[in-house]
Scaffold this motif. Structure first.
Motif, mmCIF file in Angstrom:
data_model
loop_
_atom_site.group_PDB
_atom_site.id
_atom_site.type_symbol
_atom_site.label_atom_id
_atom_site.label_comp_id
_atom_site.label_asym_id
_atom_site.label_seq_id
_atom_site.Cartn_x
_atom_site.Cartn_y
_atom_site.Cartn_z
ATOM 1 N N GLY A 177 22.235 -9.101 2.342
ATOM 2 C CA GLY A 177 21.241 -9.035 3.453
ATOM 3 C C GLY A 177 21.268 -10.572 3.802
ATOM 4 O O GLY A 177 21.652 -11.544 3.210
ATOM 5 N N GLY A 178 20.945 -10.611 5.134
ATOM 6 C CA GLY A 178 21.174 -11.942 5.974
ATOM 7 C C GLY A 178 20.788 -11.728 7.433
ATOM 8 O O GLY A 178 20.237 -10.914 8.005
ATOM 9 N N ASP A 179 21.051 -12.965 8.049
ATOM 10 C CA ASP A 179 20.760 -13.160 9.471
ATOM 11 C C ASP A 179 22.292 -13.524 10.110
ATOM 12 O O ASP A 179 22.652 -14.664 9.720
ATOM 13 C CB ASP A 179 19.587 -14.147 9.649
ATOM 14 N N PHE A 180 22.661 -12.740 10.981
ATOM 15 C CA PHE A 180 23.841 -12.849 11.530
ATOM 16 C C PHE A 180 23.815 -14.056 12.580
ATOM 17 O O PHE A 180 24.776 -14.442 13.052
ATOM 18 C CB PHE A 180 24.547 -11.667 12.232
ATOM 19 N N HIS B 241 25.607 -5.995 23.081
ATOM 20 C CA HIS B 241 24.730 -5.805 24.212
ATOM 21 C C HIS B 241 23.319 -6.005 24.300
ATOM 22 O O HIS B 241 22.564 -5.972 25.265
ATOM 23 C CB HIS B 241 25.130 -4.504 24.576
ATOM 24 N N ASP B 242 22.709 -6.427 23.192
ATOM 25 C CA ASP B 242 21.315 -6.537 22.986
ATOM 26 C C ASP B 242 20.918 -7.875 23.048
ATOM 27 O O ASP B 242 19.800 -8.225 23.414
ATOM 28 C CB ASP B 242 20.953 -6.348 21.382
ATOM 29 N N TRP B 243 22.051 -8.984 23.332
ATOM 30 C CA TRP B 243 21.893 -10.344 23.360
ATOM 31 C C TRP B 243 22.430 -10.886 24.743
ATOM 32 O O TRP B 243 23.314 -10.526 25.126
ATOM 33 C CB TRP B 243 22.289 -10.933 22.069
ATOM 34 N N SER B 244 21.918 -12.136 25.178
ATOM 35 C CA SER B 244 22.431 -12.969 26.110
ATOM 36 C C SER B 244 23.535 -13.453 25.800
ATOM 37 O O SER B 244 24.050 -13.390 24.586
ATOM 38 C CB SER B 244 21.247 -13.962 26.635
ATOM 39 N N ASP B 245 24.544 -14.021 26.882
ATOM 40 C CA ASP B 245 25.507 -14.457 26.329
ATOM 41 C C ASP B 245 25.470 -15.786 25.345
ATOM 42 O O ASP B 245 26.457 -15.891 24.373
ATOM 43 C CB ASP B 245 26.242 -14.882 27.602
ATOM 44 N N ALA C 177 24.934 -14.260 22.014
ATOM 45 C CA ALA C 177 26.182 -13.439 21.769
ATOM 46 C C ALA C 177 27.044 -14.286 21.205
ATOM 47 O O ALA C 177 27.775 -14.024 20.186
ATOM 48 C CB ALA C 177 26.761 -12.501 22.580
ATOM 49 N N LEU C 178 27.347 -15.617 21.748
ATOM 50 C CA LEU C 178 28.169 -16.475 21.295
ATOM 51 C C LEU C 178 27.456 -17.194 19.905
ATOM 52 O O LEU C 178 28.346 -17.528 19.088
ATOM 53 C CB LEU C 178 28.173 -17.770 22.412
ATOM 54 N N ARG C 179 26.499 -17.329 19.599
ATOM 55 C CA ARG C 179 26.080 -17.764 18.408
ATOM 56 C C ARG C 179 26.389 -16.597 17.255
ATOM 57 O O ARG C 179 26.755 -17.156 16.064
ATOM 58 C CB ARG C 179 24.315 -17.801 18.241
ATOM 59 N N ARG D 144 17.002 -9.133 26.489
ATOM 60 C CA ARG D 144 17.585 -10.383 27.225
ATOM 61 C C ARG D 144 19.359 -10.207 27.221
ATOM 62 O O ARG D 144 20.164 -10.721 27.804
ATOM 63 C CB ARG D 144 17.576 -11.410 26.861
ATOM 64 N N GLY D 145 19.708 -8.961 26.722
ATOM 65 C CA GLY D 145 21.249 -8.344 26.639
ATOM 66 C C GLY D 145 21.719 -7.928 27.972
ATOM 67 O O GLY D 145 20.851 -7.725 28.909
ATOM 68 N N ARG D 146 22.867 -7.280 27.820
ATOM 69 C CA ARG D 146 23.320 -6.720 28.896
ATOM 70 C C ARG D 146 24.662 -5.899 28.665
ATOM 71 O O ARG D 146 25.365 -6.189 27.537
ATOM 72 C CB ARG D 146 23.753 -7.520 30.132
#
Length: 344
Positions: free
Chosen positions: A233-236, A254-258, A261-263, A306-308
């Motif tokens: 378990g954790g936080d990506f 696709h759930d996240w902004s650029d 997503a980079l994080r 805020r994804g795409r």
């Protein structure tokens, strides 16, 4: 009356068939679909056609209203009405049955749920501000809302599971892992994809990584997989398990902004040794305006988060900025592709 003569409709005929007419009434079609899903109408058609009166008696609905809704959906190709006034399921409507293999009933109930309906109402404001319509309607982010609204979370989880189940086996069939590899499924939910992957190749081992509450409900405790997996378990956004030969991100980016997503990609790159592989399982949008089912999903992303969805070029750029080189894109028999990248 307009449109009844068999002659082509005049370009200015407001009732003539056209893409404009289809779109203008689209919200009504979606509401009608939700209505028959809520009342489980399709479940009562599994053994053959029934009249609206018969269906209404079985489902506690109003027969004249039901007939009108079924007629609308028959025009849209979901049902078929015979010359006796009985309705049957067309092939595409079989998935509305709760007992159908790969049932999409839960997905229909999710996409037509008021939490998306309210977001759709705010799309004009999204066009003005660029902010997700869901946040404008609910005053919080989509995923924060789900943490606080257990009924909506249950609707979302059931809908996603109904769409993911058939996809996971098809994705697993589309990529061949080398013998003995260690596969880390990042944000892997309850482990459906990892299950499919480990089942297909008995020499693989795996790690299911997601939020602690999510992995606590994993589906991997099966005799055929014993000793070949564990959960973490954790936080990506913070860290992911090190030492993977393959890292998998299915329907995550696709759930996240650029920026976000980079994080996520950055935490994976820090955990991955050079030469490790990253498999991104996501839809790949075609360039231009070619028809593609991911176009629908892309607007759902616009509404809710805020994804795409992204094109191949956009994925290549994103992965390159995070320290990965996109090597190939493998199509699958379903919506997502498998984008294979290597840590450089």
């Amino acid at each position: 009356m307009a449109g009844t003569t068999g002659e082509p409709n005049h370009p200015t005929d407001p009732f003539g068939p056209s893409p404009l007419q289809d779109l203008m009434y689209g919200h009504i079609h979606g509401a009608a679909l939700r209505a028959v899903a809520v009342h489980r109408i399709a479940d009562h058609l599994g053994d053959g056609p029934r009249t609206a009166d018969d269906l209404a008696a079985r489902t506690g609905t109003h027969a004249p209203s039901l007939r009108r809704i079924l007629r609308l959906l028959a025009v849209r190709g979901l049902f078929h009405e015979d010359d006796r006034g009985a309705f049957r399921l067309d092939d595409s409507a079989q998935a509305l049955r709760t007992d159908a293999p790969g049932s999409q009933l839960a997905a229909v109930l999710m996409i037509t749920d008021p939490m998306f309906g309210r977001s759709t109402d705010g799309l004009a404001e999204t066009l003005r501000t660029g902010e997700p319509a869901f946040e404008l309607a609910y005053g919080t982010s989509f995923f924060e809302h789900l943490l606080k609204a257990p009924e909506d979370r249950a609707t979302f989880d059931a809908g996603m599971a109904s769409m993911s189940g058939p996809v996971e086996e098809l994705v697993a069939q589309s990529y061949t892992f080398p013998e003995g590899a260690r596969v880390i499924d990042v944000g892997g939910g309850r482990g459906g994809l990892l299950d499919a992957v480990l089942t297909r190749e008995p020499t693989l081992t795996g790690v299911l990584f997601d939020q602690p509450a999510t992995v606590a409900e994993h589906l991997l405790d099966r005799p055929g997989l014993a000793g070949r997996w564990h959960t973490e378990g954790g936080d990506f956004f913070s860290a992911v398990p090190p030492g993977g030969d393959f890292y998998v991100l299915k329907h995550i980016l696709h759930d996240w902004s650029d920026e976000d997503a980079l994080r996520i990609l950055g935490t994976i790159r820090r955990a991955a040794a050079p030469g490790s592989r990253l498999l991104v399982v996501d839809a790949v949008l075609p360039e231009g305006s070619a028809p593609h089912p991911a176009v629908n999903v892309d607007v759902v992303m616009l509404l809710a988060v805020r994804g795409r969805e992204r094109t191949a070029a956009e994925f290549s750029d994103l992965l390159g900025r995070a320290g990965f080189r996109l090597e190939r894109i493998l199509p699958t028999p379903t919506l997502p592709s498998v984008l294979e990248a290597v840590a450089v």
